[in-house]
Design an enzyme around this catalytic site. Structure first.
Site, PDB file in Angstrom:
ATOM      1  N   ASN A  13       0.068   0.839   2.649  1.00 47.57           N
ATOM      2  CA  ASN A  13      -0.272   2.264   2.492  1.00 47.57           C
ATOM      3  C   ASN A  13      -1.718   2.583   2.962  1.00 47.57           C
ATOM      4  O   ASN A  13      -2.774   1.851   2.380  1.00 47.57           O
ATOM      5  CB  ASN A  13      -0.166   2.622   0.826  1.00 47.57           C
ATOM      6  CG  ASN A  13      -0.861   3.842   0.418  1.00 47.57           C
ATOM      7  OD1 ASN A  13      -0.889   4.606   1.319  1.00 47.57           O
ATOM      8  ND2 ASN A  13      -0.846   4.117  -0.716  1.00 47.57           N
ATOM      9  N   TRP A  14      -1.944   3.211   3.923  1.00 49.96           N
ATOM     10  CA  TRP A  14      -3.302   3.193   4.523  1.00 49.96           C
ATOM     11  C   TRP A  14      -4.220   4.401   4.106  1.00 49.96           C
ATOM     12  O   TRP A  14      -5.212   4.270   4.387  1.00 49.96           O
ATOM     13  CB  TRP A  14      -3.194   3.523   6.057  1.00 49.96           C
ATOM     14  CG  TRP A  14      -2.439   2.404   6.811  1.00 49.96           C
ATOM     15  CD1 TRP A  14      -1.941   1.316   6.479  1.00 49.96           C
ATOM     16  CD2 TRP A  14      -1.970   2.536   8.314  1.00 49.96           C
ATOM     17  NE1 TRP A  14      -1.308   0.423   7.622  1.00 49.96           N
ATOM     18  CE2 TRP A  14      -1.467   1.606   8.609  1.00 49.96           C
ATOM     19  CE3 TRP A  14      -2.445   3.625   9.389  1.00 49.96           C
ATOM     20  CZ2 TRP A  14      -0.899   1.076  10.195  1.00 49.96           C
ATOM     21  CZ3 TRP A  14      -1.830   3.033  10.615  1.00 49.96           C
ATOM     22  CH2 TRP A  14      -1.313   1.899  10.863  1.00 49.96           C
ATOM     23  N   GLY A 177      -7.437  -1.312  -5.699  1.00 51.18           N
ATOM     24  CA  GLY A 177      -8.712  -1.350  -4.946  1.00 51.18           C
ATOM     25  C   GLY A 177      -9.894  -1.750  -5.985  1.00 51.18           C
ATOM     26  O   GLY A 177     -10.948  -1.608  -5.623  1.00 51.18           O
ATOM     27  N   SER A 217      -4.524  -4.533  -5.234  1.00 49.65           N
ATOM     28  CA  SER A 217      -5.159  -5.643  -4.836  1.00 49.65           C
ATOM     29  C   SER A 217      -4.403  -6.931  -4.223  1.00 49.65           C
ATOM     30  O   SER A 217      -4.894  -7.876  -4.394  1.00 49.65           O
ATOM     31  CB  SER A 217      -6.308  -6.151  -5.824  1.00 49.65           C
ATOM     32  OG  SER A 217      -7.153  -5.127  -6.133  1.00 49.65           O
ATOM     33  N   GLY A 238      -2.744  -1.898  -0.322  1.00 45.76           N
ATOM     34  CA  GLY A 238      -3.736  -0.820   0.310  1.00 45.76           C
ATOM     35  C   GLY A 238      -4.603  -1.495   1.253  1.00 45.76           C
ATOM     36  O   GLY A 238      -4.483  -1.740   2.313  1.00 45.76           O
ATOM     37  N   GLY A 239      -5.745  -2.027   0.648  1.00 42.57           N
ATOM     38  CA  GLY A 239      -6.828  -2.333   1.466  1.00 42.57           C
ATOM     39  C   GLY A 239      -6.556  -3.400   2.631  1.00 42.57           C
ATOM     40  O   GLY A 239      -7.055  -3.121   3.806  1.00 42.57           O
TER      41      GLY A 239
HETATM   42  P1  13P Z   1      -5.299  -1.894  -2.882  1.00 51.61           P
HETATM   43  O1  13P Z   1      -4.320  -2.959  -2.442  1.00 51.61           O
HETATM   44  O2  13P Z   1      -6.281  -1.564  -2.003  1.00 51.61           O
HETATM   45  O3  13P Z   1      -5.602  -2.330  -4.246  1.00 51.61           O
HETATM   46  O4  13P Z   1      -4.148  -0.709  -3.121  1.00 51.61           O
HETATM   47  C1  13P Z   1      -3.130  -0.603  -3.578  1.00 51.61           C
HETATM   48  C2  13P Z   1      -2.209   0.635  -3.522  1.00 51.61           C
HETATM   49  O5  13P Z   1      -2.690   1.668  -4.059  1.00 51.61           O
HETATM   50  C3  13P Z   1      -0.966   0.658  -2.584  1.00 51.61           C
HETATM   51  O6  13P Z   1      -0.458   1.960  -2.717  1.00 51.61           O
END
Ligand code: 13P
Length: 258
Positions: A13-14, A177, A217, A238-239
């Site tokens: 998920n960008w 995050g 995370s 995400g990240g």
């Molecule tokens: P992170 O991997 O940056 O914690 O984000 C997770 C997320 O919200 C994916 O949809």
């Protein structure tokens, strides 16, 4: 509950990141890194503006396209929204619905999630339905109540066949995050609880076939232990999905989970 084989699904998920040229560069590098990977569903979810370019960049590859949201109506006077037929038209197979950031900042509710899920399914898009508790909710012992509310509210009225086109993503909000991942045991506990809810709302058989991803995370360093849990079938990243190398590493770690 008896386990059946569920193909692992790793999705990136960008969020609100990447211009078109950046998106194409990331996709091109990722495509090369995961070209030999079999047995894992690989998904990228760029922002709306980059969907068309990324769709071209993944053509003929083992990478699928997802959007990050969809509107519940197909067309009409809804300024700023994007519909399921439009996402299908640009090449999406999946759409993320009910992400906690949309629930927190943009007023998404279980009702709107459910309407969007139905709109997506009506146009042959697979919804990735996000559920997850806030830190305060976990600390006050309300995790299961919140998860039950999100899961049952999101899937109201779906047939077993429709449910099987969905993916559920458990994303504890306190782990998104923050660098703070749920422990494998914490993730397993909630994933198992979700599967139990689906067994109640539909059937044990349906519940045992559905893919439940963990998000929050996820990094190459913690993927193996999370994916080793019996009810963790994939990751919503995400990240770590913003770099081809780290996302490709996560994808490759999921292969052994098959
Ligand atoms: P992170 O991997 O940056 O914690 O984000 C997770 C997320 O919200 C994916 O949809």
């Amino acid at each position: 509950m008896e386990r059946t084989m569920r193909t692992p699904i790793i999705a990136g998920n960008w969020k609100l990141n990447k211009t078109i040229s950046e998106a194409v560069a990331l996709t091109t590098a990722l495509r090369a890194s995961v070209a030999d990977v079999n047995g894992v569903e690989i998904i990228v979810a760029p922002p709306f503006t980059a969907l068309a370019a990324v769709s071209d960049a993944i053509a003929g590859s083992n990478i699928c396209l997802s959007a990050q949201d969809v509107y519940s109506e197909d067309s009409g006077a809804f300024t700023g929204e994007v519909s399921a037929p439009m996402l299908k038209d640009v090449g999406c197979d999946y759409v993320i619905i009910g992400h906690s950031e949309r629930r927190q900042y943009f007023g998404e509710t279980n009702e709107s999630v459910n309407q969007k899920v139905k709109a997506a399914l009506a146009h042959d898009l697979k919804p990735i339905i996000c559920v997850g508790e806030l830190l305060e909710e976990r600390e006050t012992g309300r995790t299961e109540a919140v998860i039950e509310d999100h899961v049952t509210g999101g899937i109201v009225g779906l047939s077993a066949a429709e449910l099987l086109s969905c993916v559920i993503a458990y994303e504890p909000v306190w782990a998104i995050g923050t660098g703070k991942t749920a422990t494998p045991d914490q993730a397993q506990e909630v994933h198992n609880f979700i599967r139990g809810l689906l067994a109640k709302s539909h059937s044990v058989e349906t519940a045992s076939q559905l893919c439940i991803q963990y998000g929050g995370s996820v990094k190459p360093e913690n993927t193996a232990e999370l994916m080793a849990q019996p009810d963790v079938d994939g990751a919503l990243v995400g990240g770590a999905s913003l770099e081809a190398e780290s996302f490709a590493q996560i994808v490759k770690m999921a292969v052994s989970r098959q």
